[in-house]
Design a protein around this motif. Structure first.
Motif, PDB file in Angstrom:
ATOM      1  N   GLU A  26     -18.943 -17.722  39.524  1.00 31.01           N
ATOM      2  CA  GLU A  26     -18.250 -17.288  40.736  1.00 31.01           C
ATOM      3  C   GLU A  26     -19.228 -16.697  41.749  1.00 31.01           C
ATOM      4  N   VAL A  27     -20.175 -15.898  41.263  1.00 33.50           N
ATOM      5  CA  VAL A  27     -21.173 -15.299  42.154  1.00 33.50           C
ATOM      6  C   VAL A  27     -22.014 -16.391  42.818  1.00 33.50           C
ATOM      7  N   LYS A  28     -22.451 -17.371  42.041  1.00 42.14           N
ATOM      8  CA  LYS A  28     -23.253 -18.463  42.590  1.00 42.14           C
ATOM      9  C   LYS A  28     -22.472 -19.246  43.644  1.00 42.14           C
ATOM     10  N   ILE A  29     -21.209 -19.526  43.337  1.00 42.33           N
ATOM     11  CA  ILE A  29     -20.396 -20.313  44.267  1.00 42.33           C
ATOM     12  C   ILE A  29     -20.160 -19.553  45.567  1.00 42.33           C
ATOM     13  N   LYS A  30     -19.944 -18.235  45.485  1.00 38.68           N
ATOM     14  CA  LYS A  30     -19.721 -17.445  46.699  1.00 38.68           C
ATOM     15  C   LYS A  30     -20.945 -17.472  47.602  1.00 38.68           C
ATOM     16  N   HIS A  31     -22.117 -17.337  47.025  1.00 42.91           N
ATOM     17  CA  HIS A  31     -23.319 -17.397  47.848  1.00 42.91           C
ATOM     18  C   HIS A  31     -23.573 -18.808  48.358  1.00 42.91           C
ATOM     19  N   ALA A  32     -23.198 -19.803  47.567  1.00 42.30           N
ATOM     20  CA  ALA A  32     -23.312 -21.181  48.060  1.00 42.30           C
ATOM     21  C   ALA A  32     -22.371 -21.412  49.238  1.00 42.30           C
ATOM     22  N   ARG A  33     -21.210 -20.778  49.224  1.00 44.16           N
ATOM     23  CA  ARG A  33     -20.270 -20.906  50.346  1.00 44.16           C
ATOM     24  C   ARG A  33     -20.797 -20.209  51.600  1.00 44.16           C
ATOM     25  N   ILE A  34     -21.428 -19.051  51.423  1.00 34.90           N
ATOM     26  CA  ILE A  34     -22.032 -18.371  52.585  1.00 34.90           C
ATOM     27  C   ILE A  34     -23.115 -19.252  53.195  1.00 34.90           C
ATOM     28  N   ALA A  35     -23.951 -19.833  52.329  1.00 34.42           N
ATOM     29  CA  ALA A  35     -24.993 -20.732  52.827  1.00 34.42           C
ATOM     30  C   ALA A  35     -24.379 -21.947  53.514  1.00 34.42           C
TER      31      ALA A  35
END
Length: 420
Positions: free
Chosen positions: A287-296
């Motif tokens: 979930e943490v990885k996906i959230k930062h991928a969404r910000i990017a």
């Protein structure tokens, strides 16, 4: 004791520089944020950049280690590949070349030069953005000069890399031209392996350096600090071009978009938030990885919009949207920050990966079947090398269409009049 004092003084100097940088760049946002809120906003950004500051002397030391490991990895990979190819070459030459040109004697030095030259090319492809930014002067070692270092090791290494790689690549091409017919499949494998070694060495040592730098950052650094810094730099850059009335210039817009893509990569590959998550919490880590991928992804979406804006109002709307994301990131409100951001999931990542590798797979397939096509001329061997090398290069920069390369290769391999 003296070393510790010098390190603390250097770190304090960097923090003062960062404070001045934030103070100067935040002035571009005057009038965009309420006056009563602007002071707290500026101090919050300063706090974020100060607590994630890295001691420059430690950075220089690990930068030298990173360059040494990169060179060592390339040399070891070239030696191992050359030795393996030298052992297999006699058998491969006799089995695959069934004519008088078969030559079981293959030079270890030739294998090594070809592998090393192609490895340097692979490393350049991996570091292409860094080399470009340094070559045009967008990255300058001012901090190192203040610390009595005329240049950093990484700065000199990346500036000299193209000049060192060029003669290596020329030598590799000459040796391939002279020796390819003796063992075509083996030399093609050496070419692909050399490119992969250079790219893998660049990626792995860079990741190690980034991990070490992240470990040396302040323990008080928060999960969204990298996102805050990236959004702050992107937003102030947009408003700067608005203030200077340069937003419509093609060169300015191209530079802004390039910076935004670079900042998006920094957010997406930031591993620091995972330090707050336990190894066993796989769902939370994902979930943490996906959230930062969404910000990017949100930053990249804004960057793509910049390519088609036509009016100042459209440009200002994009800038305001990024500013809203910056304010949400400062407050730690991840839900507001991700509002309206495209969803990123494992399935979407798989689709992107397949879209990325499909052109390369297509070229590898054509490289395999070209020799068995009816009427193929003597150029099939060189065309196979071209396709295999291009397949690797296609994987490295990003997804691009394989059709033009395949058509060009078939045009060279098939007999008949060539199209100009």
């Amino acid at each position: 004791m003296r070393q510790s004092v010098r390190d603390n003084e250097a770190l304090d100097q960097v923090r003062r520089e960062l404070r001045l940088l934030v103070w100067r760049r935040s002035s571009y946002l005057v009038g965009e944020i309420e006056y009563a809120r602007f002071r707290d906003f500026r101090e919050s950004v300063i706090l974020v950049v100060e607590r994630s500051a890295i001691n420059p002397r430690r950075e220089i030391r690990w930068e030298k280690v990173h360059i040494f490991l990169c060179i060592l990895a390339i040399m070891m990979g070239a030696v191992l590949t050359s030795y393996t190819a030298g052992v297999l070459a006699p058998i491969g030459a006799v089995v695959t070349v069934k004519n008088k040109n078969a030559d079981p004697r293959q030079s270890f030095v030739a294998f090594f030069v070809v592998t090393l030259g192609l490895s340097l090319i692979g490393l350049i492809v991996d570091r292409r953005r860094v080399i470009y930014r340094m070559a045009v002067g967008r990255v300058k070692p001012d901090r190192y000069e203040e610390l009595n270092h005329s240049f950093s090791a990484g700065y000199v290494f990346h500036l000299c890399l193209p000049g060192v790689a060029l003669p290596g690549a020329v030598s590799a091409c000459v040796l391939l031209q002279n020796n390819y017919g003796h063992w075509p499949y083996g030399w093609a494998l050496v070419v692909v392996t050399g490119l992969m070694i250079g790219y893998a060495a660049g990626q792995s040592t860079w990741a190690l350096w980034a991990w070490v730098m992240r470990r040396t950052a302040a323990d008080s650094e928060q999960a969204l600090d990298v996102a805050v810094k990236a959004l702050f730099m992107a937003t102030t850059l947009l408003y700067l071009s608005l203030q200077n009335n340069e937003y419509s210039l093609r060169s300015v817009r191209r530079y802004v978009r390039m910076e935004l893509f670079s900042l998006a990569s920094a957010v997406e590959h930031n591993k620091m938030p995972l330090t707050f998550v336990l190894r066993g919490e796989r769902a939370l880590r994902s979930e943490v990885k996906i959230k930062h991928a969404r910000i990017a992804q949100a930053i990249r979406v804004h960057s793509r919009k910049l390519a088609t804006v036509q009016t100042e109002e459209q440009y200002r709307n994009i800038s305001s949207s990024l500013l809203g994301g910056l304010l949400a990131a400062l407050e730690g409100d991840i839900d507001v920050l991700l509002e309206g951001v495209p969803e990123v999931s494992r399935s979407s990542r798989v689709r992107n990966f397949l879209r990325h590798v499909t052109p390369a797979l297509a070229m590898v397939l054509f490289a395999a079947i070209i020799p068995i096509l009816p009427g193929v001329g003597d150029a099939a061997g060189s065309v196979r090398v071209l396709l295999l090398a291009t397949a690797v290069l296609t994987l490295i920069p990003g997804a691009s269409s394989a059709r033009p390369t395949i058509e060009s290769a078939l045009g060279k391999a098939l007999p008949g009049p060539q199209k100009s």
